[in-house]
Enzyme design. Structure first.
Site: not given
Length: 318
Positions: A176, A120
């Site tokens: 990320h 997520t």
């Protein structure tokens, strides 16, 4: 020996793809959990009905009750909202921090010995929330990012050089997001570092810089094309590679969002680094030598992650 149990929290595009891949690799029995009634049950039944065709022996079930993930060996978390065009991963933090808090409580209550892989977004901050709420050891909670970002980098390089993806090794450090740090010096084709390939005339520095930028934008490129969601095939494949390394004690060297304390001069943060994954979870964080430019880029990425974690702390239910 009893089959391993793999729980997938979130039965959307990534969750469904994960379930199918796990079956094809025969890694264990699969439980799909989602809050949407019927979705995990329907996907589990659909995939189960493919097993006679694919010759797979595995059990599939779906549930809306966290009790279903009890005693799972591995939990892969994809719950939350995906990106839409024009959004950055960071825009998701308000909703997904709350979702991760609920998931963390479910894991703490039902499978505190599991190896947990989070997908997520915003990834690094969501792994932090999941670890904080679940209370699991840091080496047993990790984020899937580096394997995916590195795979994108490797694919783009294989296209540029017209060589097999099997002969391209590359990895990406940092958060990320837009500040991720692809490392050309540590990326090779058949063992030849990228800077040497530039000198050999295989490509130009300009083209290499374009590939690095495309790697950073890899997720956004797919979001822009799909228009209704984000990538799911490659993220699922990346998480399965990590789960397999744990379940089979493969000692794979894989970049992922791991807890870094001491290495790289950091004092405790989840961020993308090369690691060794085996039966002990994250068994080692590998500290590589960075030059001045790489250190500066990594520091910028770490600062970005720190900001997201600080924002997550404010959003977590008190």
């Amino acid at each position: 020996m009893a089959r391993k149990k793999i729980a997938l929290v979130g039965a959307g595009n990534i969750g469904g793809t994960l379930a199918h891949l796990i079956g094809l690799k025969e890694l264990g029995d699969v439980v799909l959990f989602d809050i949407a009634e019927g979705t995990p049950q329907g996907k589990a039944l659909d995939i189960a009905e493919s097993t006679p065709i694919e010759g797979v022996d595995a059990s599939y079930s779906g549930s809306n009750d966290y009790a279903a993930i009890k005693d799972a060996d591995v939990v892969i978390v994809t719950a939350g909202v995906p990106r839409k065009p024009g959004m950055s991963r960071d825009d998701l933090i308000g909703i997904n921090a709350k979702v991760m808090s609920a998931v963390g409580q479910g894991i703490r209550a039902n499978c505190p010995n599991a190896f947990v892989i989070c997908i997520t977004n915003p990834l690094d901050a969501m792994v932090w929330v999941l670890r904080e709420v679940s209370g699991l050891p840091h080496n047993k909670v990790v984020g899937m990012a580096g394997v995916l970002d590195s795979a994108r980098f490797r694919y783009f390089l294989s296209e540029e050089f017209n060589v097999s993806v099997k002969d391209v090794n590359a990895f990406v450090l940092g958060g990320h997001g837009d500040t991720m740090v692809p490392l050309p010096r540590y990326s090779t084709v058949a063992g030849i570092p990228l800077p040497d390939l530039v000198k050999m005339g295989w490509t130009t520095q300009e083209k290499l810089d374009q590939i690095i930028q495309r790697t950073r934008d890899g997720g956004a490129e797919i979001v822009g094309l799909l228009k209704t969601g984000s990538a799911f095939y490659a993220p699922a494949a990346a998480a399965v590679q990590m789960a397999e390394a744990y379940l089979k004690d493969q000692k794979r060297v894989l970049p992922c969002a791991a807890w870094v304390e001491g290495q790289y001069g950091l004092d405790g943060i989840y961020v993308g680094v090369p690691t060794i994954i085996g039966a002990g979870g994250i068994e080692k964080v590998i500290e590589i030598e960075l030059n001045a430019d790489e250190k500066a880029a990594f520091a910028k990425s770490v600062d970005s992650v720190r900001g997201l974690i600080a924002a997550s702390k404010e959003l977590m239910p008190k």
